[in-house]
Design an enzyme around this catalytic site. Structure first.
Site, PDB file in Angstrom:
ATOM      1  N   GLY A 162     -42.479 -14.449  30.774  1.00  0.00           N
ATOM      2  CA  GLY A 162     -42.394 -13.032  30.005  1.00  0.00           C
ATOM      3  C   GLY A 162     -41.456 -12.040  30.707  1.00  0.00           C
ATOM      4  N   GLU A 186     -44.182 -19.297  35.098  1.00  0.00           N
ATOM      5  CA  GLU A 186     -43.784 -19.893  33.642  1.00  0.00           C
ATOM      6  C   GLU A 186     -42.646 -19.336  33.000  1.00  0.00           C
ATOM      7  OE1 GLU A 186     -47.071 -19.916  31.218  1.00  0.00           O
ATOM      8  OE2 GLU A 186     -48.509 -21.298  32.663  1.00  0.00           O
ATOM      9  N   PRO A 187     -41.535 -19.028  33.716  1.00  0.00           N
ATOM     10  CA  PRO A 187     -40.280 -18.082  32.965  1.00  0.00           C
ATOM     11  C   PRO A 187     -39.729 -18.879  32.045  1.00  0.00           C
ATOM     12  CG  PRO A 187     -39.727 -18.948  35.101  1.00  0.00           C
ATOM     13  CD  PRO A 187     -40.996 -19.408  35.149  1.00  0.00           C
ATOM     14  N   ARG A 214     -37.085 -17.489  28.865  1.00  0.00           N
ATOM     15  CA  ARG A 214     -35.898 -16.556  28.487  1.00  0.00           C
ATOM     16  C   ARG A 214     -35.392 -16.350  30.165  1.00  0.00           C
ATOM     17  NH1 ARG A 214     -36.392 -13.455  24.012  1.00  0.00           N
ATOM     18  NH2 ARG A 214     -38.578 -13.572  24.411  1.00  0.00           N
ATOM     19  N   CYS A 267     -28.983 -19.592   1.674  1.00  0.00           N
ATOM     20  CA  CYS A 267     -29.386 -18.869   0.471  1.00  0.00           C
ATOM     21  C   CYS A 267     -30.586 -17.791   0.719  1.00  0.00           C
ATOM     22  CB  CYS A 267     -29.552 -19.662  -0.725  1.00  0.00           C
ATOM     23  SG  CYS A 267     -28.057 -20.665  -0.786  1.00  0.00           S
ATOM     24  N   GLU A 268     -30.409 -16.806   1.628  1.00  0.00           N
ATOM     25  CA  GLU A 268     -31.634 -15.991   1.705  1.00  0.00           C
ATOM     26  C   GLU A 268     -30.739 -14.782   2.270  1.00  0.00           C
ATOM     27  OE1 GLU A 268     -35.359 -16.635   3.533  1.00  0.00           O
ATOM     28  OE2 GLU A 268     -35.062 -18.751   3.288  1.00  0.00           O
TER      29      GLU A 268
HETATM   30  N1  LLP Z   1     -45.747 -19.144  29.260  1.00  0.00           N
HETATM   31  C1  LLP Z   1     -46.481 -19.184  27.728  1.00  0.00           C
HETATM   32  C2  LLP Z   1     -47.870 -19.760  27.744  1.00  0.00           C
HETATM   33  C3  LLP Z   1     -45.855 -18.712  26.849  1.00  0.00           C
HETATM   34  O1  LLP Z   1     -46.488 -18.704  25.518  1.00  0.00           O
HETATM   35  C4  LLP Z   1     -44.377 -18.350  26.835  1.00  0.00           C
HETATM   36  C5  LLP Z   1     -43.677 -18.049  25.658  1.00  0.00           C
HETATM   37  C6  LLP Z   1     -43.735 -18.280  28.198  1.00  0.00           C
HETATM   38  C7  LLP Z   1     -44.403 -18.900  29.321  1.00  0.00           C
HETATM   39  C8  LLP Z   1     -42.429 -18.121  28.264  1.00  0.00           C
HETATM   40  O2  LLP Z   1     -42.111 -16.636  27.994  1.00  0.00           O
HETATM   41  P1  LLP Z   1     -40.643 -16.267  28.389  1.00  0.00           P
HETATM   42  O3  LLP Z   1     -40.551 -16.118  29.709  1.00  0.00           O
HETATM   43  O4  LLP Z   1     -39.686 -16.861  27.741  1.00  0.00           O
HETATM   44  O5  LLP Z   1     -40.720 -14.652  28.085  1.00  0.00           O
HETATM   45  N2  LLP Z   1     -39.553 -16.944  20.128  1.00  0.00           N
HETATM   46  C9  LLP Z   1     -39.657 -15.581  20.819  1.00  0.00           C
HETATM   47  C10 LLP Z   1     -40.301 -15.816  22.258  1.00  0.00           C
HETATM   48  C11 LLP Z   1     -41.703 -16.559  21.838  1.00  0.00           C
HETATM   49  C12 LLP Z   1     -42.301 -16.597  23.339  1.00  0.00           C
HETATM   50  C13 LLP Z   1     -43.600 -17.468  23.191  1.00  0.00           C
HETATM   51  N3  LLP Z   1     -43.963 -17.775  24.603  1.00  0.00           N
HETATM   52  C14 LLP Z   1     -38.282 -15.188  20.928  1.00  0.00           C
HETATM   53  O6  LLP Z   1     -37.166 -15.802  20.456  1.00  0.00           O
HETATM   54  O7  LLP Z   1     -38.023 -14.122  21.486  1.00  0.00           O
END
Ligand code: LLP
Length: 417
Positions: free
Chosen positions: A239, A273-274, A276, A342-343
């Site tokens: 996150g 769990e990074p 992004r 086409c949207e």
């Molecule tokens: N752990 C779990 C259980 C998750 O559901 C997620 C992301 C992560 C870790 C990783 O989160 P991050 O570090 O990437 O923030 N498609 C959306 C983001 C969806 C995130 C879903 N879960 C976007 O493009 O912004």
């Protein structure tokens, strides 16, 4: 150090000009910088240097095997949410003991696959899931390592679609129920309780919600200890946000310092769990200008990439920086950069001041390494694009562009037609 920089008029990925990549692969193409992936992983890892920890990269952000291998080479594991992700991670060489399995909807065959693989643990998201995992593990004569994903009911202050730690979200088990579930888990034959898990949302730009959630979970950990349930792993989820535009997310080192302080004295092994944070700013999408048109005071730049290739602007109205592949335009213009789909939602930038792109000019969309290719589709029967990884002055195609034959793979015309 930004590895997507201009040298003269040309935009480079590390030491390779984008135009040289496109000359080989065609357009559109996703381009990743190996140096950036490595730097991001190390920055995150270093932030927890003082504490026992494992980085389980959330591969949903970008599951391309070369990206996975880059992190595995640095000691990372993965956070998976499907059997497909487990298959990919294993193919890319993951250590099964560094795999955590999250997600609210695990199927029997996926649970079985993970048990047979010998993953570290399941992050359990419901009471029924806990029972089912125990049943399957018992049938296989195994014990499943589990953590309960606790929903701490903390507002992460991010986009509603990517907020997951509020009570009304589908994720995890509430704190109140989680205590009971841990006690029940103790009596289940196929379960080995080893951890506790949280994940409150994505693209967070403050540390407080993480710390507040940890504080809530710490109270639980103490109560569990009182009941003779000692936990080894504290999975803090992912996150941590990145800069797309004007956001000012905490540095991994700031995030690390506060989390290490908040978890100090617990004697637990931290898991992260990074997604992004590791890949977002390590990748770009490069597209080509097809046509331009203006009407009244509205300007459109039509490119060869669309919402099927990069869905985030259409889905979340998200911002991706726009840069010219070669800075030879005559000034700037306010325009919508749109795709061929086409949207009306098919835009990659809206009302943005951008270079006055001409036909065939390359347009780069920045910060597209996370949830870019991974969320792409072949909508409008558009083959998914190629991916390239750059390392220094070399680059390799790490995924071939799909062909039109790929589009009909597995399809059959019904015999009664
Ligand atoms: N752990 C779990 C259980 C998750 O559901 C997620 C992301 C992560 C870790 C990783 O989160 P991050 O570090 O990437 O923030 N498609 C959306 C983001 C969806 C995130 C879903 N879960 C976007 O493009 O912004």
């Amino acid at each position: 150090m930004n590895h997507f920089q201009y040298k003269g008029n040309e935009l480079f990925a590390e030491d390779v000009a984008l135009k040289d990549i496109v000359a080989k692969t065609g357009s559109p193409v996703y381009v990743y910088s190996h140096a950036t992936l490595t730097r991001h992983f190390k920055a995150f890892d270093d932030a927890f240097a003082g504490a026992p920890h494992t980085i389980c990269y959330s591969m949903k952000a970008n599951s391309t095997q070369s990206v996975l291998r880059t992190f595995f080479n640095l000691g990372g594991g993965v956070d998976i949410v499907s059997g497909g992700e487990l298959f990919r991670a294993l193919k890319a060489g993951v250590d099964p003991n560094k795999v955590v399995y999250s997600g609210v909807g695990k199927k029997d065959e996926e649970i079985e696959y993970a048990l047979n693989t010998g993953i570290l643990m399941f992050n359990v998201e419901s009471e029924q899931e806990l029972t089912r995992i125990s049943e399957i593990a018992t049938r296989l004569g195994k014990k499943a390592g589990i953590a309960i994903r606790v929903n701490p009911d903390v507002d992460p202050g991010t986009h509603p679609y990517i907020t997951t730690g509020l009570k009304n979200a589908k994720f995890g088990i509430t704190i109140e129920r989680a205590l009971e579930e841990y006690t029940r888990a103790k009596s289940l034959p196929g379960i080995d309780i080893i951890g506790i898990d949280m994940h409150i949302g994505s693209q967070l730009t403050k540390v407080n919600p993480f710390v507040d959630s940890i504080e809530k979970l710490k109270i639980m950990i103490a109560k569990l200890k009182g009941e003779g349930i000692a936990l080894k792993y504290f999975d803090c989820g992912g996150g941590l946000g990145i800069q797309y535009n004007a956001e000012e997310p905490p540095l991994p080192s700031d995030y690390g310092r506060e989390i290490v302080a908040a978890t100090k004295g617990l004697g637990m092994h931290l898991l992260f769990e990074p997604g992004r944070n590791l890949v977002g700013n390590a990748g770009i999408l490069v597209a080509k200008t097809l046509f331009t048109k203006s009407r009244d005071d509205k300007n459109f730049i039509m490119i060869d990439a669309g919402m099927n290739d990069l869905a985030r602007p259409a889905l979340y109205d998200s911002y991706h920086g726009v840069q010219a592949g070669c800075k030879d335009q005559d000034g700037m213009i306010v325009a919508d950069i749109v795709g061929p789909i086409c949207e009306s939602g098919d835009f990659l930038a809206k009302g943005r001041e951008v270079p006055m792109f001409k036909q065939d000019d390359l347009v780069a969309f920045m910060s597209a390494g996370a949830y870019g290719f991974a969320m792409s589709s072949s909508y409008n029967s558009r083959p998914r694009v190629a991916e390239v990884m750059v390392k220094g002055d070399k680059f390799e195609i790490i995924r071939e562009r799909e062909t039109v034959e790929d589009l009909v793979k597995g399809e059959k015309i019904a015999s009664f037609l």
